[in-house]
Structures are given as C-alpha cells and as structure tokens.
Scaffold this motif. Structure first.
Motif, short mmCIF file in Angstrom:
data_model
loop_
_atom_site.label_atom_id
_atom_site.label_comp_id
_atom_site.label_asym_id
_atom_site.label_seq_id
_atom_site.Cartn_x
_atom_site.Cartn_y
_atom_site.Cartn_z
N ARG A 1 0.85 -1.19 0.00
CA ARG A 1 0.00 0.00 0.00
C ARG A 1 0.88 1.24 0.00
O ARG A 1 2.02 1.21 0.48
CB ARG A 1 -0.87 0.08 1.26
N ALA A 2 0.32 2.35 -0.49
CA ALA A 2 0.97 3.63 -0.29
C ALA A 2 1.02 3.93 1.20
O ALA A 2 0.19 3.44 1.98
CB ALA A 2 0.20 4.74 -1.01
N TYR B 1 2.62 7.36 -6.05
CA TYR B 1 2.95 5.95 -5.81
C TYR B 1 1.71 5.21 -5.30
O TYR B 1 1.07 5.65 -4.35
CB TYR B 1 4.09 5.87 -4.80
N ARG B 2 1.41 4.07 -5.94
CA ARG B 2 0.24 3.26 -5.58
C ARG B 2 -0.99 4.13 -5.30
O ARG B 2 -1.61 4.05 -4.23
CB ARG B 2 0.55 2.37 -4.38
N SER C 1 -4.51 2.69 -4.02
CA SER C 1 -4.68 2.26 -2.64
C SER C 1 -5.17 3.40 -1.76
O SER C 1 -5.81 3.17 -0.72
CB SER C 1 -3.37 1.69 -2.08
N ASP D 1 4.78 -9.43 -3.76
CA ASP D 1 4.63 -7.98 -3.74
C ASP D 1 5.99 -7.25 -3.62
O ASP D 1 6.03 -6.03 -3.70
CB ASP D 1 3.75 -7.54 -2.58
#
Length: 321
Positions: A31-32, A65-66, A69, A314
């Motif tokens: 996750r971020a 980033y991400r 999420s 991941d």
C-alpha cells in the motif's frame, strides 16, 4: 466585520500523500504510506477526519505511488464530510514541487493561503491558532513546531525570538546533541501563501526545507515563520513507528488489530501484532511485535518476532529507488 470574517475563513488543505514511503518498506510494497492502517483505520482517513473536525472542508491529495490504494479509501471524501480532489504527479514532484503543481486547486490568487499537511504524522496542533499566526505575521510560510524531543533523531528548525525561522539543521549525533543550538521539530503541518510557490516552474521536482525555504529566508528574512506549541505528534515513519502508534491508540480507542477478511486460528498467539486485510494465520503460529500486510499467509506453527511480513510476490523494485 468583513476583516474578522476573512480571518476566520477556513483554508483549503493539501495532504501530501504522493511519496514512495521508502522508510516504511516492505509494507509500502503493498500500500501507499498514507493507506497504511493505524489501529484499524487508514492513516489518510485519520488525517482527513482531524482536518474536518476543525472546519477544513476542501482537501486536495497529491498522488504518485500506488495511487489506487489511497483513492479507493477516500473517494470524493463525502463520507468524511469533506470535498476531496486529486493532484496527479508524474514524476514525483517533492515537498515544494507538489504544492506548486496543486496551486490551481488550492488558491485563486497569490495572496490566498492553504494548509500543507504531511501524510505520515498525526498531531493535535490547533489549526486555527496556526492559521491566525500565519495571517497576523504576514509570512509566506508558517510551520507548526514543538521543542525538538530528540535532536539526535530529528532534524531541527532554528527560530529567532520574533518567531522567524532562520535555518534548518540536521540531526545531531548523541555525542554532540547537548552542545548545539536549541532547535524545534516540525510536526508536519504548515500554512503557506500561494506566493511562496508561485515562482517555481510547474512540473519540475523541488524541495521545501532543503531548497525553497532557505532561499526565501535569505531573500526576505521573516518570510518563513514558526508557530511553537506543545502539540502532540505521532510519527509513522517506519514499521516500528507504525506499530508503536497503533498500540498507543489502541489504549484509547480499543484494539482494532485485525483487518477485513482475516482468518486467525484459535490456537494462534498474537502479541503486540497487527494483521491487515485478507491475512491467514495458521494453527499454533506465534507472532510478537509484527505487522502482517494484505494477503500474507502465516503457516501453521510459524514463529516470527519483530517482523514486517508481506507476500513475496509484492516485493518488486520501485522506480526511483
């Protein structure tokens, strides 16, 4: 009167949630950073709820980033009583480039002010007192500060008697920690006038404390000011910080250490440990001081202490690292 009404207008807020969360890895492989749950609630939602409680209703999140999420947890902000919009960054624009890129969402003119809130700290600083200090001083930027609790761990802010920030220092080694100047610690909330960022080129990475603010201080002493208080703050910089903060909040809120769709065997033992969503913990497993990220499987009989655990699939390289 109209001036008093203007002074009480709630500023908008930019919540800085674009970063890579490098210090929080490997958890940010999943996750971020702003989407990481802290005692069962994502950090970004905690910060937004805190802002909403003070009357701040117009919030911008910067994303890089991400991003999914974060966006999946926040949406348009309506369930939190706020309006949320997003400022997309490609490339990652940094602590000054991010606000510059979001100016069109935050300010109508150069004299408008807005909050900038780090996405990785929780604090009870008095937002209205901070805003009042900023508007009274005429500074371009006003940073919320507390006496530096750990000069050996946190970089410092130097503040003159009149409240003007005069410079920034690196964390000092323990051997010299007692011998340097008195410093303050920035707790992740500041108020800025749009003019502070307007001269920067949009879309170009730029940093605030490391570049822009020292330049403003040199060009116009007093343009960067400090608001010093005894506010509390909780840091989420590392997995250990996140776990300690979750445990501290659990004492007040009640423990919410298991995420959605978790399956924890009756014979498993979890001590000061947090599991996120879709986690399975097998029979007789023992976890102590651990964070288990989304989708991880803890085998029967496994024993882990002081670990951040993510599914192996991941663990992929992050661009820019």
């Amino acid at each position: 009167n109209r001036m008093a009404a203007a002074d009480r207008r709630a500023p908008g807020a930019l919540l800085l949630t674009a970063g890579l969360g490098t210090r929080l890895r490997p958890l940010t492989s999943v996750r971020a950073k702003a989407a990481v749950p802290i005692n069962g609630e994502a950090l970004v939602r905690r910060v937004i709820r805190g802002l909403a409680a003070t009357g701040v209703r117009d919030i911008v999140l910067n994303l890089h980033y991400r991003p999914a999420s974060i966006a999946a947890l926040v949406g348009d902000g309506s369930d939190l009583g706020v309006r949320v919009r997003y400022s997309w960054e490609q490339p990652l624009l940094g602590s000054a480039g991010g606000p510059r890129h979001a100016l069109g969402l935050l300010a109508d003119g150069d004299d408008d002010d807005f909050l900038i809130v780090n996405g990785d700290t929780l604090t009870d600083v008095d937002i209205w007192s901070l805003v009042a200090r900023h508007r009274e001083s005429g500074a371009l930027v006003t940073m919320a500060l507390v006496p530096n609790p750990r000069p050996d761990h946190y970089g410092g802010v130097l503040v003159a008697d009149d409240g003007a920030i005069t410079g920034f220092t690196r964390a000092r080694q323990p051997a010299t920690a007692g011998g340097g100047p008195t410093t303050f610690h920035f707790i992740g909330v500041q108020v800025a006038s749009a003019r502070a960022f307007a001269r920067l080129e949009d879309g170009v990475p730029a940093e605030s404390v490391n570049a822009l603010y020292p330049r403003l201080i040199a060009e116009q002493p007093g343009s960067v000011a400090g608001y010093v208080s005894q506010a509390s703050f909780l840091d989420i910089g590392t997995p250990r910080d996140g776990l300690d903060t979750s445990v501290a909040l659990a004492r007040v809120e009640g423990a919410r250490f298991a995420g959605a769709r978790t399956r924890i065997a009756d014979s498993a033992v979890l001590v000061r440990s947090v599991v996120w969503d879709d986690v399975t913990v097998g029979a007789r497993a023992h976890l102590q001081d651990c964070i288990v990220a989304d989708g991880a499987r803890i085998p029967d009989g496994a024993r882990y202490e002081r670990c951040a655990i993510v599914p192996a699939g991941d663990l992929v390289p992050v661009a820019g690292e």
